[in-house]
Scaffold this motif. Sequence first.
Motif, mmCIF file in Angstrom:
data_model
loop_
_atom_site.group_PDB
_atom_site.id
_atom_site.type_symbol
_atom_site.label_atom_id
_atom_site.label_comp_id
_atom_site.label_asym_id
_atom_site.label_seq_id
_atom_site.Cartn_x
_atom_site.Cartn_y
_atom_site.Cartn_z
ATOM 1 N N PRO A 176 0.823 -1.224 0.000
ATOM 2 C CA PRO A 176 0.000 0.000 0.000
ATOM 3 C C PRO A 176 0.848 1.261 0.000
ATOM 4 C CG PRO A 176 -0.834 -1.592 1.592
ATOM 5 C CD PRO A 176 0.494 -2.122 1.110
ATOM 6 N N THR A 177 0.398 2.257 -0.725
ATOM 7 C CA THR A 177 1.141 3.521 -0.775
ATOM 8 C C THR A 177 0.656 4.464 0.316
ATOM 9 O OG1 THR A 177 -0.363 4.658 -2.290
ATOM 10 C CG2 THR A 177 1.358 3.278 -3.269
ATOM 11 N N TYR A 178 1.564 5.304 0.764
ATOM 12 C CA TYR A 178 1.239 6.298 1.794
ATOM 13 C C TYR A 178 0.135 7.231 1.312
ATOM 14 C CZ TYR A 178 2.078 9.970 5.289
ATOM 15 O OH TYR A 178 1.942 10.891 6.307
ATOM 16 N N ASP A 179 0.198 7.631 0.056
ATOM 17 C CA ASP A 179 -0.766 8.569 -0.499
ATOM 18 C C ASP A 179 -2.182 8.012 -0.418
ATOM 19 O OD1 ASP A 179 1.788 8.099 -1.811
ATOM 20 O OD2 ASP A 179 1.434 9.966 -2.891
ATOM 21 N N GLU A 180 -2.347 6.767 -0.870
ATOM 22 C CA GLU A 180 -3.665 6.137 -0.850
ATOM 23 C C GLU A 180 -4.205 6.009 0.568
ATOM 24 O OE1 GLU A 180 -2.455 2.548 -3.047
ATOM 25 O OE2 GLU A 180 -4.202 2.946 -4.309
ATOM 26 N N GLN A 181 -3.338 5.547 1.468
ATOM 27 C CA GLN A 181 -3.779 5.331 2.843
ATOM 28 C C GLN A 181 -4.150 6.642 3.532
ATOM 29 O OE1 GLN A 181 -1.598 1.741 4.857
ATOM 30 N NE2 GLN A 181 -0.084 2.792 3.583
ATOM 31 N N LEU A 182 -3.349 7.686 3.299
ATOM 32 C CA LEU A 182 -3.631 8.973 3.922
ATOM 33 C C LEU A 182 -4.935 9.559 3.408
ATOM 34 C CD1 LEU A 182 -2.810 11.330 5.732
ATOM 35 C CD2 LEU A 182 -1.489 12.253 3.816
ATOM 36 N N ASN A 183 -5.119 9.556 2.092
ATOM 37 C CA ASN A 183 -6.344 10.118 1.538
ATOM 38 C C ASN A 183 -7.577 9.295 1.922
ATOM 39 O OD1 ASN A 183 -5.392 12.465 0.081
ATOM 40 N ND2 ASN A 183 -4.376 11.062 -1.308
ATOM 41 N N SER A 184 -7.398 7.988 2.058
ATOM 42 C CA SER A 184 -8.491 7.136 2.518
ATOM 43 C C SER A 184 -8.830 7.438 3.970
ATOM 44 C CB SER A 184 -8.111 5.663 2.356
ATOM 45 O OG SER A 184 -9.101 4.818 2.879
ATOM 46 N N GLN A 185 -7.807 7.667 4.782
ATOM 47 C CA GLN A 185 -8.005 7.992 6.197
ATOM 48 C C GLN A 185 -8.773 9.301 6.356
ATOM 49 O OE1 GLN A 185 -4.535 9.087 8.826
ATOM 50 N NE2 GLN A 185 -4.915 7.014 9.610
ATOM 51 N N ILE A 186 -8.404 10.300 5.550
ATOM 52 C CA ILE A 186 -9.097 11.592 5.601
ATOM 53 C C ILE A 186 -10.557 11.438 5.187
ATOM 54 C CG2 ILE A 186 -9.222 13.877 4.532
ATOM 55 C CD1 ILE A 186 -6.152 13.807 4.386
ATOM 56 N N ALA A 187 -10.789 10.666 4.120
ATOM 57 C CA ALA A 187 -12.159 10.463 3.644
ATOM 58 C C ALA A 187 -12.996 9.745 4.693
ATOM 59 C CB ALA A 187 -12.141 9.672 2.342
ATOM 60 N N ASP A 188 -12.409 8.747 5.362
ATOM 61 C CA ASP A 188 -13.143 8.017 6.402
ATOM 62 C C ASP A 188 -13.466 8.930 7.578
ATOM 63 O OD1 ASP A 188 -13.001 5.739 4.889
ATOM 64 O OD2 ASP A 188 -11.328 4.846 6.016
ATOM 65 N N ALA A 189 -12.508 9.768 7.965
ATOM 66 C CA ALA A 189 -12.735 10.671 9.087
ATOM 67 C C ALA A 189 -13.832 11.675 8.761
ATOM 68 C CB ALA A 189 -11.446 11.404 9.440
ATOM 69 N N GLN A 190 -13.833 12.157 7.546
ATOM 70 C CA GLN A 190 -14.874 13.097 7.135
ATOM 71 C C GLN A 190 -16.248 12.439 7.170
ATOM 72 O OE1 GLN A 190 -13.316 14.240 3.317
ATOM 73 N NE2 GLN A 190 -12.414 16.123 4.108
ATOM 74 N N THR A 191 -16.303 11.184 6.739
ATOM 75 C CA THR A 191 -17.575 10.459 6.713
ATOM 76 C C THR A 191 -18.079 10.207 8.126
ATOM 77 O OG1 THR A 191 -16.993 9.375 4.629
ATOM 78 C CG2 THR A 191 -18.722 8.352 5.951
ATOM 79 N N ARG A 192 -17.161 9.780 9.009
ATOM 80 C CA ARG A 192 -17.566 9.461 10.379
ATOM 81 C C ARG A 192 -18.075 10.700 11.118
ATOM 82 N NH1 ARG A 192 -12.787 6.512 10.440
ATOM 83 N NH2 ARG A 192 -11.772 8.099 11.728
ATOM 84 N N GLN A 193 -17.439 11.841 10.881
ATOM 85 C CA GLN A 193 -17.797 13.039 11.617
ATOM 86 C C GLN A 193 -18.780 13.927 10.860
ATOM 87 O OE1 GLN A 193 -14.647 15.132 13.580
ATOM 88 N NE2 GLN A 193 -13.316 13.347 13.688
ATOM 89 N N GLY A 194 -19.188 13.468 9.684
ATOM 90 C CA GLY A 194 -20.141 14.250 8.920
ATOM 91 C C GLY A 194 -19.570 15.561 8.436
ATOM 92 N N LYS A 195 -18.254 15.619 8.237
ATOM 93 C CA LYS A 195 -17.602 16.846 7.787
ATOM 94 C C LYS A 195 -17.208 16.681 6.317
ATOM 95 C CE LYS A 195 -17.484 18.379 12.088
ATOM 96 N NZ LYS A 195 -18.318 19.498 12.551
#
Length: 353
Positions: free
Chosen positions: A318-337
Amino acid sequence: MTVTTNQAGITNRLLDLIPVADRPQTRKDFTSDQEVRWCPGCGDYAILATVQGFLPELGIARENIAFISGIGCSSRFPYYLKTYGMHSIHGRAPAIATGLAVSRPDLSVWVVTGDGDALSIGGNHLLHALRRNVNIKILMFNNQIYGLTKGQYSPTSEVGKITKSTPYGSLDRPYNPISLVLGAEASFVARSIDSERAHLTSVLRAAAAHPGSAFVEIFQNCNIFNDGAFDSLKDRSSKDDATLRLNHGEPLVFGAESDKGIRRGPTGELEVCAATDDGVLVHDAHATEPSLAFALSRVTGSSTGVTPIGVFRDVDVPTYDEQLNSQIADAQTRQGKSDLMQLLGSGDTWTVS
């Protein structure tokens, strides 16, 4: 994010947003109007010509390619390529390229550096970019000397090297760049030679196809301050016996008559043997465990009389870029942001006036 393949057959999960040029591109499309200024006979000319000739294969529009360099003779590269680029600061090109690649996954990001720039002041930046598997391609020109600052010994200069900064001979043991980056868990590691245009092109092609970070060491002749450092690998009378060409899935055999091989020695180290002897190894660049790749990195002209070139390691992680952007997207979804800045400013934050 989907996997896509561009017109050159290069697959990369992070390049699916890159627009392909609307017409076939040529070397001329990637050649800037700047006067190329290196010492006559410098190996950088050959590398530049190879890169300019290779870039059209990517099928990527010039405005979606970026070359980031540090400080040194090699770091003039961005001036001579008709792409976006940045001539940055000493040793920091991998850090700047990391920020660019993570924030702009629509770009193909390349780093051009030298053995002094990358392995001395820039050592930490290089290692961390590689261990994170950031989606950048790092080309390190190794001439075993500081060229731009006029001939001091570098981190890859041999013990006893007489230079302006070591008039009685260098006391430092040199880095082995391939061993170093394999120790940092780099997912793609290769080596080529400035004058081997076809071989260098094949290595660049493999690096570009690799999803994640790629490190390519390029032996480069400095004909002013360290001329002839790689003559045994270039001279027609000696290069076949001095060069081990790594090809995935093929036996580790070399020599003008293909009569020499590489096998494990009694204590686990690699040794030269007859090609007909038992135990000749087969190269596996895709092995998850990097022990063979590391052992091959210890095979050097000074230790065994032969130097490997080609791809040492090429594994898909896995690449750092993919994991980081996926992490941000998940956090936004969880917090409704839906807005990143709103997300970063939420929770336990304070405004200081």
